[in-house]
Design a protein around this motif. Sequence first.
Motif, mmCIF file in Angstrom:
data_model
loop_
_atom_site.group_PDB
_atom_site.id
_atom_site.type_symbol
_atom_site.label_atom_id
_atom_site.label_comp_id
_atom_site.label_asym_id
_atom_site.label_seq_id
_atom_site.Cartn_x
_atom_site.Cartn_y
_atom_site.Cartn_z
ATOM 1 N N UNK A 83 -53.462 32.318 39.688
ATOM 2 C CA UNK A 83 -52.751 33.512 39.241
ATOM 3 C C UNK A 83 -53.276 34.775 39.909
ATOM 4 N N UNK A 84 -54.547 34.742 40.343
ATOM 5 C CA UNK A 84 -55.138 35.905 41.003
ATOM 6 C C UNK A 84 -54.947 35.880 42.512
ATOM 7 N N UNK A 85 -54.324 34.835 43.038
ATOM 8 C CA UNK A 85 -54.164 34.695 44.482
ATOM 9 C C UNK A 85 -52.908 35.415 44.962
ATOM 10 N N UNK A 86 -52.837 35.755 46.256
ATOM 11 C CA UNK A 86 -51.613 36.370 46.801
ATOM 12 C C UNK A 86 -50.384 35.491 46.631
ATOM 13 N N UNK A 87 -50.588 34.179 46.558
ATOM 14 C CA UNK A 87 -49.478 33.251 46.399
ATOM 15 C C UNK A 87 -48.684 33.531 45.131
ATOM 16 N N UNK A 88 -49.363 33.944 44.065
ATOM 17 C CA UNK A 88 -48.703 34.137 42.779
ATOM 18 C C UNK A 88 -47.673 35.262 42.812
ATOM 19 N N UNK A 89 -47.818 36.200 43.740
ATOM 20 C CA UNK A 89 -46.866 37.306 43.828
ATOM 21 C C UNK A 89 -45.458 36.840 44.165
ATOM 22 N N UNK A 90 -45.324 35.629 44.694
ATOM 23 C CA UNK A 90 -44.023 35.118 45.119
ATOM 24 C C UNK A 90 -43.451 34.078 44.162
ATOM 25 N N UNK A 91 -44.163 33.781 43.077
ATOM 26 C CA UNK A 91 -43.639 32.827 42.112
ATOM 27 C C UNK A 91 -42.457 33.435 41.369
#
Length: 301
Positions: A83-91
């Motif tokens: 949830x704290x990773x940049x990946x989560x911004x695109x979920x």
Amino acid sequence: MPEEAPPQACYGLDIGAGSLVAARDDGELLRNECSDTSTKTVVSFSGKQRHLGEAAANSLSSNGRNTATAVGRLALMPYARLAASPLAAHWQFTHGERDGGGFEMEAQYNGAPRRFSGVQLLGALLAKVRATSGAGESPCVALVLPPCVEAGASQEEKEAALAFARAAVLDAAEVGGWKPVALPTAMEAAAVALSRKYPAAEAAAEAAAEGGEGGAPARHVMLLDMGAASTNVGLIAVDAEPGQQLVSESGDAQLGCADFDAAVWAHFASHCKTLHKIEVTRSSRLTPTSTPTLTPTPTQP
């Protein structure tokens, strides 16, 4: 005399952030239903149907709220880190934390909201790969662990991250119908592969042919593996004894090619805003602040 049964083949699976690659122990890459040698790590739900791999990737743009991408990472890393990773911004899907710290998503499936853990999603994908590759029932497999350790992590943190990932992989493999026989890291697998491709005996023969004395010099290779969402670096002693080829490894589970793409995007977006007074955004459909989250599931007494 009865004919002896042919030896059972063993398979290797490399789970990346964007795709999964499977190979047989003779080096043959397994192909999916599209005749590709890699399978997208995407799972999607639509009505009463569940789509896996390429079929799920095709529905991502129109069904983002019911589609999970980078399924390998969702299964093998704790939810708090994801949830704290940049990946989560695109979920675009609803997500939350399960008991034990794992990831789960909510999707509309078969007319009702359903929750699926990262392990369940990865297990479904592994079952699909087993079926399309013709591997049979309960085939032996070596599952390569993707980078799951933060840069600068202590030894205790590294061991905890690897233990979490290994437990998740074992559970997903059971769901998918595979029988794990090894769980190497990416660099451990690379060290074994390099040593088999360039055996020490060949190096010694080459040195002798050239008139060298004292045997062949020790060979070392530094390997850099940058994927879509993570990076691994390893120093490999090609001529070392089996199991001792990997001298050292390090990496960052949150730094990959996508992060470089994001940095370039941010630079030019800022340039357009400053020079042309044009506000450039990644998506008009969803912003990171509007991503829904799940409420914790009540613990059963």
